[in-house]
Design a protein around this motif. Structure first.
Motif, mmCIF file in Angstrom:
data_model
loop_
_atom_site.group_PDB
_atom_site.id
_atom_site.type_symbol
_atom_site.label_atom_id
_atom_site.label_comp_id
_atom_site.label_asym_id
_atom_site.label_seq_id
_atom_site.Cartn_x
_atom_site.Cartn_y
_atom_site.Cartn_z
ATOM 1 N N UNK A 155 -8.200 0.335 7.830
ATOM 2 C CA UNK A 155 -7.479 1.368 8.134
ATOM 3 C C UNK A 155 -6.466 1.727 6.908
ATOM 4 N N UNK A 156 -6.155 2.840 6.428
ATOM 5 C CA UNK A 156 -5.410 3.126 5.205
ATOM 6 C C UNK A 156 -3.803 3.620 5.601
ATOM 7 N N UNK A 157 -3.026 3.076 4.802
ATOM 8 C CA UNK A 157 -1.729 3.423 5.307
ATOM 9 C C UNK A 157 -1.436 4.902 4.996
ATOM 10 N N UNK A 158 -0.378 5.485 5.725
ATOM 11 C CA UNK A 158 0.051 6.609 5.857
ATOM 12 C C UNK A 158 1.085 7.070 4.892
ATOM 13 N N UNK A 159 0.874 8.348 4.180
ATOM 14 C CA UNK A 159 1.912 8.702 3.392
ATOM 15 C C UNK A 159 3.385 8.788 4.078
ATOM 16 N N UNK A 160 3.595 8.987 5.400
ATOM 17 C CA UNK A 160 4.914 9.297 6.039
ATOM 18 C C UNK A 160 5.407 7.635 6.075
ATOM 19 N N UNK A 161 4.653 6.514 6.241
ATOM 20 C CA UNK A 161 5.160 5.378 6.390
ATOM 21 C C UNK A 161 5.692 4.949 4.902
ATOM 22 N N UNK A 162 4.824 5.403 3.851
ATOM 23 C CA UNK A 162 5.271 5.023 2.470
ATOM 24 C C UNK A 162 6.580 5.830 2.271
ATOM 25 N N UNK A 205 2.435 3.008 -6.742
ATOM 26 C CA UNK A 205 0.918 3.246 -7.097
ATOM 27 C C UNK A 205 0.050 3.424 -5.913
ATOM 28 N N UNK A 206 -0.669 4.341 -5.851
ATOM 29 C CA UNK A 206 -1.833 4.416 -4.809
ATOM 30 C C UNK A 206 -2.984 3.500 -5.228
ATOM 31 N N UNK A 207 -3.490 2.775 -4.274
ATOM 32 C CA UNK A 207 -4.589 2.046 -4.498
ATOM 33 C C UNK A 207 -5.574 1.680 -3.460
ATOM 34 N N UNK A 245 0.874 0.326 -4.013
ATOM 35 C CA UNK A 245 1.606 -0.895 -4.460
ATOM 36 C C UNK A 245 3.125 -0.677 -4.931
ATOM 37 N N UNK A 246 3.983 -1.467 -4.595
ATOM 38 C CA UNK A 246 5.343 -1.172 -4.823
ATOM 39 C C UNK A 246 5.868 -1.797 -5.785
ATOM 40 N N UNK A 247 6.641 -1.216 -6.682
ATOM 41 C CA UNK A 247 7.174 -1.718 -8.013
ATOM 42 C C UNK A 247 8.776 -1.659 -8.020
ATOM 43 N N UNK A 248 9.438 -2.578 -8.442
ATOM 44 C CA UNK A 248 10.752 -2.637 -8.898
ATOM 45 C C UNK A 248 11.104 -2.996 -10.096
#
Length: 105
Positions: free
Chosen positions: A1-8, A24-26, A31-34
């Motif tokens: 299951x892919x993640x939703x843009x709303x959750x992101x 970055x979408x993958x 992927x979340x960067x700080x």
């Protein structure tokens, strides 16, 4: 299951008090960067972070979860509704995260 843009978008809003948060979408996930370092990602509408020492100390009750089959375990962040907590987690983790790899040409 892919993640939703709303959750992101919800996670990004929770992290909006921090500078230099990007994603970055993958392969249907994010992927979340700080501040240029990979912290974790959004997988199946769950926020998972790298299991560095500071993250384990910040979230002593956190459980491990697989982002996808064949991957290394990561820490599941349950307290995503608390903006201050989530920003504090990312700040606490920063020094323990590896520096980004330099790409060779």
């Amino acid at each position: 299951m892919a993640s939703s843009r709303e959750f992101l978008n919800f996670i990004l809003e929770q992290l909006s008090d921090l500078d230099e948060v990007m994603y970055k979408p993958m392969m249907g996930e994010f992927m979340i960067y700080y501040r240029g370092k990979l912290v974790g990602g959004v997988y199946d509408d769950r926020l998972l972070v790298k299991p560095v020492k500071s993250a384990s100390e910040y979230m002593p009750q956190a459980t491990y979860a697989l982002p996808y089959d064949g991957a290394k375990e990561m820490l599941l962040v349950d307290n995503i509704d608390d903006k201050e907590y989530l920003c504090g987690l990312f700040e606490a983790m920063f020094d323990d995260l590896p520096a980004p790899k330099i790409k060779k040409r």
